[in-house]
Write a protein that holds these residues in place. Structure first.
Motif, PDB file in Angstrom:
ATOM      1  N   GLY A 237       0.835  -1.193   0.000  1.00  0.00           N
ATOM      2  CA  GLY A 237       0.000   0.000   0.000  1.00  0.00           C
ATOM      3  C   GLY A 237       0.863   1.233   0.000  1.00  0.00           C
ATOM      4  N   PRO A 238       0.230   2.426   0.021  1.00  0.00           N
ATOM      5  CA  PRO A 238       1.008   3.656   0.032  1.00  0.00           C
ATOM      6  C   PRO A 238       1.844   3.758   1.301  1.00  0.00           C
ATOM      7  N   THR A 239       2.939   4.527   1.224  1.00  0.00           N
ATOM      8  CA  THR A 239       3.785   4.735   2.385  1.00  0.00           C
ATOM      9  C   THR A 239       2.951   5.296   3.515  1.00  0.00           C
ATOM     10  N   LEU A 240       3.146   4.763   4.722  1.00  0.00           N
ATOM     11  CA  LEU A 240       2.305   5.176   5.839  1.00  0.00           C
ATOM     12  C   LEU A 240       2.660   6.574   6.313  1.00  0.00           C
ATOM     13  N   LEU A 241       3.933   6.818   6.549  1.00  0.00           N
ATOM     14  CA  LEU A 241       4.316   8.117   7.083  1.00  0.00           C
ATOM     15  C   LEU A 241       4.463   9.122   5.956  1.00  0.00           C
ATOM     16  N   CYS A 242       4.309  10.393   6.324  1.00  0.00           N
ATOM     17  CA  CYS A 242       4.240  11.426   5.303  1.00  0.00           C
ATOM     18  C   CYS A 242       5.600  11.750   4.718  1.00  0.00           C
ATOM     19  N   ALA A 243       5.566  12.222   3.474  1.00  0.00           N
ATOM     20  CA  ALA A 243       6.775  12.706   2.828  1.00  0.00           C
ATOM     21  C   ALA A 243       7.133  14.064   3.418  1.00  0.00           C
ATOM     22  N   PRO A 244       8.395  14.482   3.278  1.00  0.00           N
ATOM     23  CA  PRO A 244       8.773  15.783   3.813  1.00  0.00           C
ATOM     24  C   PRO A 244       7.922  16.892   3.202  1.00  0.00           C
ATOM     25  N   VAL A 245       7.587  17.879   3.990  1.00  0.00           N
ATOM     26  CA  VAL A 245       6.862  19.050   3.507  1.00  0.00           C
ATOM     27  C   VAL A 245       7.690  20.266   3.902  1.00  0.00           C
ATOM     28  N   PRO A 246       7.430  21.408   3.264  1.00  0.00           N
ATOM     29  CA  PRO A 246       8.129  22.608   3.685  1.00  0.00           C
ATOM     30  C   PRO A 246       7.977  22.777   5.192  1.00  0.00           C
ATOM     31  N   SER A 247       9.036  23.268   5.832  1.00  0.00           N
ATOM     32  CA  SER A 247       9.049  23.287   7.303  1.00  0.00           C
ATOM     33  C   SER A 247       7.828  24.045   7.836  1.00  0.00           C
ATOM     34  N   GLU A 248       7.312  23.554   8.907  1.00  0.00           N
ATOM     35  CA  GLU A 248       6.093  24.096   9.504  1.00  0.00           C
ATOM     36  C   GLU A 248       6.373  24.303  10.986  1.00  0.00           C
ATOM     37  N   SER A 249       6.152  25.507  11.453  1.00  0.00           N
ATOM     38  CA  SER A 249       6.363  25.765  12.872  1.00  0.00           C
ATOM     39  C   SER A 249       5.218  25.141  13.666  1.00  0.00           C
ATOM     40  N   HIS A 250       5.425  25.073  14.969  1.00  0.00           N
ATOM     41  CA  HIS A 250       4.371  24.513  15.819  1.00  0.00           C
ATOM     42  C   HIS A 250       3.096  25.345  15.695  1.00  0.00           C
ATOM     43  N   GLU A 251       3.244  26.663  15.640  1.00  0.00           N
ATOM     44  CA  GLU A 251       2.066  27.536  15.531  1.00  0.00           C
ATOM     45  C   GLU A 251       1.343  27.326  14.205  1.00  0.00           C
ATOM     46  N   GLU A 252       2.126  27.172  13.127  1.00  0.00           N
ATOM     47  CA  GLU A 252       1.503  26.914  11.819  1.00  0.00           C
ATOM     48  C   GLU A 252       0.761  25.572  11.833  1.00  0.00           C
ATOM     49  N   ARG A 253       1.381  24.594  12.455  1.00  0.00           N
ATOM     50  CA  ARG A 253       0.724  23.282  12.519  1.00  0.00           C
ATOM     51  C   ARG A 253      -0.568  23.369  13.337  1.00  0.00           C
ATOM     52  N   LYS A 254      -0.512  24.167  14.380  1.00  0.00           N
ATOM     53  CA  LYS A 254      -1.698  24.328  15.222  1.00  0.00           C
ATOM     54  C   LYS A 254      -2.834  24.979  14.428  1.00  0.00           C
ATOM     55  N   ARG A 255      -2.474  25.980  13.628  1.00  0.00           N
ATOM     56  CA  ARG A 255      -3.507  26.638  12.810  1.00  0.00           C
ATOM     57  C   ARG A 255      -4.048  25.660  11.761  1.00  0.00           C
ATOM     58  N   ARG A 256      -3.157  24.870  11.176  1.00  0.00           N
ATOM     59  CA  ARG A 256      -3.604  23.884  10.184  1.00  0.00           C
ATOM     60  C   ARG A 256      -4.520  22.843  10.853  1.00  0.00           C
ATOM     61  N   ALA A 257      -4.143  22.446  12.074  1.00  0.00           N
ATOM     62  CA  ALA A 257      -4.977  21.473  12.796  1.00  0.00           C
ATOM     63  C   ALA A 257      -6.380  22.035  13.023  1.00  0.00           C
ATOM     64  N   LEU A 258      -6.458  23.316  13.335  1.00  0.00           N
ATOM     65  CA  LEU A 258      -7.779  23.931  13.548  1.00  0.00           C
ATOM     66  C   LEU A 258      -8.605  23.931  12.266  1.00  0.00           C
ATOM     67  N   ARG A 259      -7.932  24.205  11.141  1.00  0.00           N
ATOM     68  CA  ARG A 259      -8.663  24.172   9.870  1.00  0.00           C
ATOM     69  C   ARG A 259      -9.150  22.750   9.588  1.00  0.00           C
ATOM     70  N   ILE A 260      -8.315  21.768   9.907  1.00  0.00           N
ATOM     71  CA  ILE A 260      -8.696  20.365   9.707  1.00  0.00           C
ATOM     72  C   ILE A 260      -9.893  20.015  10.602  1.00  0.00           C
ATOM     73  N   VAL A 261      -9.850  20.472  11.849  1.00  0.00           N
ATOM     74  CA  VAL A 261     -10.969  20.221  12.772  1.00  0.00           C
ATOM     75  C   VAL A 261     -12.261  20.779  12.182  1.00  0.00           C
ATOM     76  N   ARG A 262     -12.204  21.998  11.648  1.00  0.00           N
ATOM     77  CA  ARG A 262     -13.412  22.631  11.103  1.00  0.00           C
ATOM     78  C   ARG A 262     -13.900  21.893   9.854  1.00  0.00           C
ATOM     79  N   ARG A 263     -12.978  21.508   9.002  1.00  0.00           N
ATOM     80  CA  ARG A 263     -13.398  20.804   7.774  1.00  0.00           C
ATOM     81  C   ARG A 263     -13.995  19.438   8.081  1.00  0.00           C
ATOM     82  N   LEU A 264     -13.397  18.761   9.035  1.00  0.00           N
ATOM     83  CA  LEU A 264     -13.962  17.456   9.412  1.00  0.00           C
ATOM     84  C   LEU A 264     -15.367  17.627   9.982  1.00  0.00           C
ATOM     85  N   ALA A 265     -15.575  18.701  10.740  1.00  0.00           N
ATOM     86  CA  ALA A 265     -16.905  18.947  11.327  1.00  0.00           C
ATOM     87  C   ALA A 265     -17.934  19.162  10.220  1.00  0.00           C
TER      88      ALA A 265
END
Ligand code: SF4
Length: 236
Positions: free
Chosen positions: A3-31
């Protein structure tokens, strides 16, 4: 075929704050994508959900739901289940697999609920995990769905989807839970778990994720996602 590789490929560096904001967008989209996501196990009382969740280890929720009507008809309370005849209980839970261990866990946990907790399912994680067959995942299922105590339920879908979304790089459930606790608002933990699990079942399949149809596709660094494909350098 792998199957496809389980872990993600490298992405442009993301700070903890950026990841937190992305997580919030993901939370909203999933809702928006899964407004009705809920616990798939059938139950009427906290004790029944605890028993069903113990049975769900290494087993599908659908199979557990086929077994529990008979289980609860015969032994629907901790008092009754603690006193169940082992061979009869084993025969009923057998279709869920590992039935000897699960029958032992059900009887032992029921006995402890009666003798140590006055017949009531305890309402704290620390107490719940002292019951046989109850680890953090089971405890969080009960706390989140019965007692309104937010909990992250790290199962195989939560592991895979959150790794692909690069919300965690961890593989151990307790570490994945810790990473998500940092990124997802506490009040969302229970519903976030239901929604990610629904997403893992419906679209983010272990072998064939349907990235082009995914509501999270432009937030996801997984190699097959459109966002990751767009970042890939083009050959001249
Ligand atoms: S884009 Fe969606 S389906 Fe594809 S890996 Fe990411 S979360 Fe899963």
């Amino acid at each position: 075929m792998p199957g496809p590789t389980l872990l993600c490929a490298p992405v442009p560096s993301e700070s903890h704050e950026e990841r937190k904001r992305r997580a919030l967008r993901i939370v909203r989209r999933l809702a928006r994508a899964y407004p009705d996501a809920a616990c798939a196990l059938h139950y009427e009382t906290p004790f029944q959900l605890l028993a069903a969740t113990i049975l769900s280890a290494q087993c599908t929720d659908a199979m557990v739901n086929r077994v529990t009507p008979e289980l609860f008809r015969r032994w629907g309370t901790p008092e009754k289940l603690a006193a169940a005849e082992p061979s009869e209980l084993e025969a009923v839970v057998r279709p869920t697999g590992f039935y000897r261990q699960k029958a032992k866990s059900l009887r032992s946990a029921s006995h402890d609920i009666v003798t140590r907790f006055g017949g009531e399912v305890p309402r704290t994680l620390d107490e719940l995990v002292t019951l046989r067959g109850v680890a953090r995942k089971t405890a969080n299922v009960v706390l989140g769905n019965c007692f309104d105590v937010p909990g992250l339920t790290v199962d195989t879908h939560m592991t895979r989807v959150n790794q692909r979304l690069r919300l965690t790089r961890e593989t151990a459930p307790v570490r994945i839970e810790r990473d998500l606790m940092e990124l997802v608002p506490r009040r969302e933990w229970t519903l976030f778990s239901h929604r990610v699990i629904a997403h893992g079942r419906e679209l983010c399949d272990a072998r064939r994720p349907q990235c082009d149809a995914c509501a999270l596709r432009d937030e996801c660094p997984f190699p097959g996602s459109p966002a990751a494909r767009a970042r890939r350098p083009r050959r001249a």
